[in-house]
Design a protein around this motif. Structure first.
Motif, PDB file in Angstrom:
ATOM      1  N   ALA A 371      48.613  26.416  53.466  1.00 43.71           N
ATOM      2  CA  ALA A 371      49.091  25.690  54.638  1.00 43.71           C
ATOM      3  C   ALA A 371      50.511  26.117  55.007  1.00 43.71           C
ATOM      4  O   ALA A 371      50.834  26.284  56.182  1.00 43.71           O
ATOM      5  CB  ALA A 371      49.025  24.191  54.382  1.00 43.71           C
ATOM      6  N   VAL A 372      51.349  26.298  54.003  1.00 46.54           N
ATOM      7  CA  VAL A 372      52.747  26.683  54.230  1.00 46.54           C
ATOM      8  C   VAL A 372      53.050  27.916  53.388  1.00 46.54           C
ATOM      9  O   VAL A 372      52.854  27.897  52.169  1.00 46.54           O
ATOM     10  CB  VAL A 372      53.716  25.548  53.867  1.00 46.54           C
ATOM     11  CG1 VAL A 372      55.167  25.991  54.074  1.00 46.54           C
ATOM     12  CG2 VAL A 372      53.420  24.295  54.683  1.00 46.54           C
ATOM     13  N   SER A 373      53.519  28.971  54.032  1.00 50.76           N
ATOM     14  CA  SER A 373      53.875  30.207  53.334  1.00 50.76           C
ATOM     15  C   SER A 373      55.260  30.657  53.763  1.00 50.76           C
ATOM     16  O   SER A 373      55.551  30.745  54.957  1.00 50.76           O
ATOM     17  CB  SER A 373      52.866  31.323  53.645  1.00 50.76           C
ATOM     18  OG  SER A 373      51.550  30.969  53.276  1.00 50.76           O
ATOM     19  N   PHE A 374      56.106  30.929  52.778  1.00 53.04           N
ATOM     20  CA  PHE A 374      57.414  31.527  53.029  1.00 53.04           C
ATOM     21  C   PHE A 374      57.341  32.972  52.572  1.00 53.04           C
ATOM     22  O   PHE A 374      56.986  33.238  51.417  1.00 53.04           O
ATOM     23  CB  PHE A 374      58.515  30.801  52.253  1.00 53.04           C
ATOM     24  CG  PHE A 374      58.663  29.341  52.580  1.00 53.04           C
ATOM     25  CD1 PHE A 374      59.483  28.921  53.608  1.00 53.04           C
ATOM     26  CD2 PHE A 374      57.984  28.377  51.837  1.00 53.04           C
ATOM     27  CE1 PHE A 374      59.631  27.573  53.902  1.00 53.04           C
ATOM     28  CE2 PHE A 374      58.126  27.026  52.119  1.00 53.04           C
ATOM     29  CZ  PHE A 374      58.947  26.620  53.154  1.00 53.04           C
ATOM     30  N   LEU A 375      57.695  33.919  53.451  1.00 57.01           N
ATOM     31  CA  LEU A 375      57.625  35.334  53.115  1.00 57.01           C
ATOM     32  C   LEU A 375      59.023  35.949  53.132  1.00 57.01           C
ATOM     33  O   LEU A 375      59.773  35.793  54.102  1.00 57.01           O
ATOM     34  CB  LEU A 375      56.731  36.096  54.100  1.00 57.01           C
ATOM     35  CG  LEU A 375      55.230  36.169  53.788  1.00 57.01           C
ATOM     36  CD1 LEU A 375      54.609  34.780  53.692  1.00 57.01           C
ATOM     37  CD2 LEU A 375      54.511  37.029  54.816  1.00 57.01           C
ATOM     38  N   LYS A 376      59.345  36.634  52.043  1.00 60.87           N
ATOM     39  CA  LYS A 376      60.602  37.374  51.938  1.00 60.87           C
ATOM     40  C   LYS A 376      60.270  38.832  51.644  1.00 60.87           C
ATOM     41  O   LYS A 376      59.636  39.147  50.631  1.00 60.87           O
ATOM     42  CB  LYS A 376      61.475  36.787  50.827  1.00 60.87           C
ATOM     43  CG  LYS A 376      62.729  37.598  50.516  1.00 60.87           C
ATOM     44  CD  LYS A 376      63.702  37.635  51.676  1.00 60.87           C
ATOM     45  CE  LYS A 376      64.453  36.345  51.844  1.00 60.87           C
ATOM     46  NZ  LYS A 376      65.541  36.452  52.850  1.00 60.87           N
ATOM     47  N   ALA A 377      60.684  39.708  52.528  1.00 60.94           N
ATOM     48  CA  ALA A 377      60.404  41.129  52.360  1.00 60.94           C
ATOM     49  C   ALA A 377      61.134  41.688  51.144  1.00 60.94           C
ATOM     50  O   ALA A 377      62.140  41.141  50.678  1.00 60.94           O
ATOM     51  CB  ALA A 377      60.835  41.891  53.608  1.00 60.94           C
ATOM     52  N   ALA A 378      60.620  42.794  50.620  1.00 60.26           N
ATOM     53  CA  ALA A 378      61.396  43.575  49.664  1.00 60.26           C
ATOM     54  C   ALA A 378      62.713  43.968  50.318  1.00 60.26           C
ATOM     55  O   ALA A 378      62.804  44.096  51.540  1.00 60.26           O
ATOM     56  CB  ALA A 378      60.612  44.802  49.232  1.00 60.26           C
ATOM     57  N   GLU A 379      63.740  44.171  49.512  1.00 63.12           N
ATOM     58  CA  GLU A 379      65.085  44.355  50.057  1.00 63.12           C
ATOM     59  C   GLU A 379      65.159  45.436  51.134  1.00 63.12           C
ATOM     60  O   GLU A 379      65.868  45.277  52.131  1.00 63.12           O
ATOM     61  CB  GLU A 379      66.083  44.664  48.940  1.00 63.12           C
ATOM     62  CG  GLU A 379      66.520  43.435  48.149  1.00 63.12           C
ATOM     63  CD  GLU A 379      67.829  43.656  47.411  1.00 63.12           C
ATOM     64  OE1 GLU A 379      68.229  44.830  47.257  1.00 63.12           O
ATOM     65  OE2 GLU A 379      68.448  42.664  46.999  1.00 63.12           O
ATOM     66  N   TYR A 380      64.444  46.538  50.970  1.00 67.31           N
ATOM     67  CA  TYR A 380      64.581  47.628  51.935  1.00 67.31           C
ATOM     68  C   TYR A 380      64.047  47.258  53.316  1.00 67.31           C
ATOM     69  O   TYR A 380      64.356  47.926  54.302  1.00 67.31           O
ATOM     70  CB  TYR A 380      63.893  48.895  51.415  1.00 67.31           C
ATOM     71  CG  TYR A 380      62.380  48.922  51.551  1.00 67.31           C
ATOM     72  CD1 TYR A 380      61.756  49.743  52.493  1.00 67.31           C
ATOM     73  CD2 TYR A 380      61.567  48.139  50.731  1.00 67.31           C
ATOM     74  CE1 TYR A 380      60.373  49.789  52.613  1.00 67.31           C
ATOM     75  CE2 TYR A 380      60.188  48.175  50.840  1.00 67.31           C
ATOM     76  CZ  TYR A 380      59.599  48.997  51.783  1.00 67.31           C
ATOM     77  OH  TYR A 380      58.234  49.029  51.903  1.00 67.31           O
ATOM     78  N   GLN A 381      63.284  46.159  53.405  1.00 67.88           N
ATOM     79  CA  GLN A 381      62.723  45.737  54.688  1.00 67.88           C
ATOM     80  C   GLN A 381      63.192  44.357  55.133  1.00 67.88           C
ATOM     81  O   GLN A 381      62.633  43.807  56.080  1.00 67.88           O
ATOM     82  CB  GLN A 381      61.190  45.735  54.610  1.00 67.88           C
ATOM     83  CG  GLN A 381      60.560  47.115  54.580  1.00 67.88           C
ATOM     84  CD  GLN A 381      59.048  47.068  54.699  1.00 67.88           C
ATOM     85  OE1 GLN A 381      58.402  46.156  54.186  1.00 67.88           O
ATOM     86  NE2 GLN A 381      58.473  48.045  55.378  1.00 67.88           N
ATOM     87  N   ASP A 382      64.220  43.794  54.500  1.00 70.79           N
ATOM     88  CA  ASP A 382      64.609  42.421  54.848  1.00 70.79           C
ATOM     89  C   ASP A 382      65.686  42.330  55.914  1.00 70.79           C
ATOM     90  O   ASP A 382      66.103  41.243  56.303  1.00 70.79           O
ATOM     91  CB  ASP A 382      65.019  41.634  53.597  1.00 70.79           C
ATOM     92  CG  ASP A 382      66.312  42.106  52.934  1.00 70.79           C
ATOM     93  OD1 ASP A 382      67.060  42.902  53.545  1.00 70.79           O
ATOM     94  OD2 ASP A 382      66.583  41.683  51.787  1.00 70.79           O
ATOM     95  N   GLY A 383      66.179  43.476  56.425  1.00 70.44           N
ATOM     96  CA  GLY A 383      67.143  43.482  57.520  1.00 70.44           C
ATOM     97  C   GLY A 383      68.593  43.432  57.108  1.00 70.44           C
ATOM     98  O   GLY A 383      69.480  43.501  57.976  1.00 70.44           O
ATOM     99  N   HIS A 384      68.882  43.305  55.818  1.00 72.99           N
ATOM    100  CA  HIS A 384      70.252  43.181  55.315  1.00 72.99           C
ATOM    101  C   HIS A 384      70.963  44.522  55.431  1.00 72.99           C
ATOM    102  O   HIS A 384      70.525  45.516  54.868  1.00 72.99           O
ATOM    103  CB  HIS A 384      70.200  42.723  53.854  1.00 72.99           C
ATOM    104  CG  HIS A 384      71.501  42.267  53.287  1.00 72.99           C
ATOM    105  ND1 HIS A 384      72.630  43.043  53.261  1.00 72.99           N
ATOM    106  CD2 HIS A 384      71.847  41.090  52.700  1.00 72.99           C
ATOM    107  CE1 HIS A 384      73.614  42.370  52.674  1.00 72.99           C
ATOM    108  NE2 HIS A 384      73.169  41.187  52.338  1.00 72.99           N
ATOM    109  N   ALA A 385      72.086  44.548  56.145  1.00 71.19           N
ATOM    110  CA  ALA A 385      72.846  45.788  56.296  1.00 71.19           C
ATOM    111  C   ALA A 385      73.233  46.358  54.933  1.00 71.19           C
ATOM    112  O   ALA A 385      73.381  45.625  53.954  1.00 71.19           O
ATOM    113  CB  ALA A 385      74.099  45.533  57.126  1.00 71.19           C
ATOM    114  N   ALA A 386      73.382  47.656  54.878  1.00 68.48           N
ATOM    115  CA  ALA A 386      73.739  48.460  53.710  1.00 68.48           C
ATOM    116  C   ALA A 386      72.509  48.953  52.966  1.00 68.48           C
ATOM    117  O   ALA A 386      72.418  50.134  52.649  1.00 68.48           O
ATOM    118  CB  ALA A 386      74.692  47.760  52.751  1.00 68.48           C
TER     119      ALA A 386
END
Length: 542
Positions: A371-386
């Motif tokens: 019913a509820v899913s939280f998705l966190k990408a692997a670091e290379y795809q999570d949008g975080h600069a650097a």
């Protein structure tokens, strides 16, 4: 029940849809019976899907990293179209509260904002510390970003782009094309905020609990309580204080660089949304790239998976401080155990609702979407600069949404794209501080000292800066920009209200958060599927 039946019954089901604040009046929306059964699982009556207050039976939150609103949407819907993927807005596309001509040419900061090209997708990471973000806001003048949060040089990373004034710069629809196309076909907000100042961990905690107070520091081996001002600020006599930094979670074998460092860890007390969902037998899970162990060492699971981003830099997939449920003993999967079966995903078993991102794909393929899913990408795809970038992030977002839109569950799904913090990137809109702090950790003389601290808990000053927020669903308003106030904790509030699980309590910000209801149209749903190319972000079908 599909969109047509909901539309046909709307008059009987909803007596008054808009509250004084412009949100959907939940009190007038009766519980909505579910006819869905998770395939492949033999469920008891207590485990079957519960009633919801809207047609939404599945919420999928894509929780990405470190983007201010102006950094991605400052010139929406106008793109330069000089490079990258061409973007042309539909006629009558609403404008946003973005970067005006004056802000682009006569900005009060030391540099004017400049457009970044797709070739400059890989940039330096900016300073997004709790106090420095407050200094950048400068009491609401929004003119100290270069002095306070800019990092324009990145040593040891020759492929990263940096220049003086970088913190002011922005992308347009030629780079973040997928997000701009989703905004064209679904709903977005230009008035959604980071609940408090600071980096990733406070944002992730606010997403699931609306609460960054209630933490204490422990040593990494025996979990004995210790004193550590990096782990918590303003501790009481029992060492319980507020998280403003990025300490790793105590209940995670992969914390502290797979338990090879001596850094102290953080424990969070109190409740989170997982506890509330468990009490009501609502299926749920947090799914994160790299969560599945690659081995063991010294009695600990090791998270060693890596990937290369578009620039060729290698990033470790799993970041423990991005996984908020691992701070709470009640919802942690300390040993990173796999679910006992695909049918068990979303239910309480040895995985305790904490999964690898691949488990989400398995559940979706088996028609067993929680019913509820939280998705966190692997670091290379999570949008975080650097270590990540908008092009890699786009591939994660688009691939995920494409799979959902092609699934049977799409007809009752809402995808929420939200962010954990601003990374310190410039945004021109001054925050109205709703929760203050009267302590040394805050730059509180002209900003955080202007409001009371809810519950008496210090170091929860905010909101801080605007962040992107999009809702993608058959029930999303089409090509709509919502101007109602929301924040990270509004996502929590939507989940609480849709499943009727109650509030967190203890001065959680779920009480103050605005609702997401202004981004939905349950009366006249008309949003169709939109399949995009993951690499270009351009539509490949309607």
């Amino acid at each position: 029940m599909g969109p047509g039946k909901w539309k046909g019954r709307r008059s009987a089901l909803i007596a008054g849809s808009v509250a004084a604040a412009g949100a959907l009046a939940l009190a007038t929306v009766p519980s909505w019976a579910s006819g869905e059964q998770h395939q492949g699982a033999s469920l008891t009556a207590a485990e079957r899907p519960v009633r919801t207050n809207t047609p939404i039976k599945h919420v999928v939150v894509l929780f990405d990293e470190n983007i201010s609103f102006d950094h991605y949407f400052g010139t929406y819907p106008k793109a330069a179209n000089t490079d990258g993927t061409k973007f042309t807005a539909a006629r009558h596309t609403p404008r946003v509260d973005g970067l005006t001509k004056k802000l682009l040419t006569k900005n009060p900061n030391q540099y004017n904002p400049k457009r970044l090209t797709p070739a400059q997708a890989m940039t330096c990471d900016q300073d997004h510390g709790y106090a420095n973000e407050q200094k950048a806001v400068n009491g609401g003048a929004m003119d100290k970003f270069v002095q306070s949060t800019e990092k324009d040089k990145c040593t040891g990373q020759p492929i990263l782009f940096g220049e003086p004034g970088l913190v002011m710069d922005y992308y347009d629809g030629n780079t973040v094309t997928g997000l701009w196309n989703y905004a064209q076909h679904y709903a977005m907000s230009d008035n959604s905020w980071d609940t408090v100042f600071g980096p990733s961990t406070p944002g992730a905690l606010n997403l699931i609990s609306g609460q960054t107070h209630g933490g204490y520091a422990v040593d990494p081996v025996k979990h004995a309580k210790v004193s550590d001002s990096y782990v918590v600020q303003s501790p009481d006599k029992d060492g319980v204080g507020t998280v403003i930094n990025d300490p790793d979670p105590a209940f995670d074998d992969c914390s502290g660089s797979n338990h090879t460092s001596k850094n102290n860890l953080a424990v969070m007390t109190g409740k989170n949304v997982g506890d509330l969902l468990n009490e009501k037998k609502v299926t749920w899970g947090w799914f994160q790239g790299g969560f599945r162990p690659t081995g063991t060492a010294n009695g600990y699971a090791v998270c060693g998976a890596t990937h290369q981003n578009v620039g060729g830099n290698t990033a470790t997939d799993y970041s423990p401080h991005h996984e908020p449920f691992q701070y709470y003993k009640s919802t942690a999967n300390e040993k990173h155990l796999a679910p006992s079966s695909v049918a068990a995903i979303g239910h309480t078993d040895q995985a305790n609702h904490q999964y690898d991102l691949s488990d989400f794909d398995s559940a979706l393929a088996a028609n067993n979407l929680p019913a509820v899913s939280f998705l966190k990408a692997a670091e290379y795809q999570d949008g975080h600069a650097a270590y990540s970038d908008p092009l890699d992030e786009q591939q994660f977002v688009v691939n995920t949404i494409n799979k959902l839109q092609k699934s049977p569950e799409w007809k009752s799904t809402a995808v929420v794209i939200a962010y954990d913090d601003s990374d310190g990137w410039y945004d021109h809109k001054a925050p109205k501080i709703l929760n203050g702090s009267a302590d040394a950790a805050a730059d509180q003389s002209a900003l955080c000292g202007t409001a009371k601290a809810a519950g008496g808990y210090q170091d929860r000053c905010g909101p801080s800066q605007r962040l992107p927020l999009l809702v993608i669903s058959p029930y999303a308003k089409v090509n709509h920009v919502d101007h109602r106030y929301t924040e990270q904790t509004s996502v929590l509030k939507f989940i609480e209200d849709n499943w009727g699980v109650g509030r967190i309590g203890d001065a959680s910000f779920d009480q103050r958060a605005g609702g997401l209801w202004g981004m939905f149209d349950f009366w006249h749903p008309r949003a169709g599927r939109l399949i995009l190319d993951p690499k270009t972000g351009a539509p490949v079908s309607g």
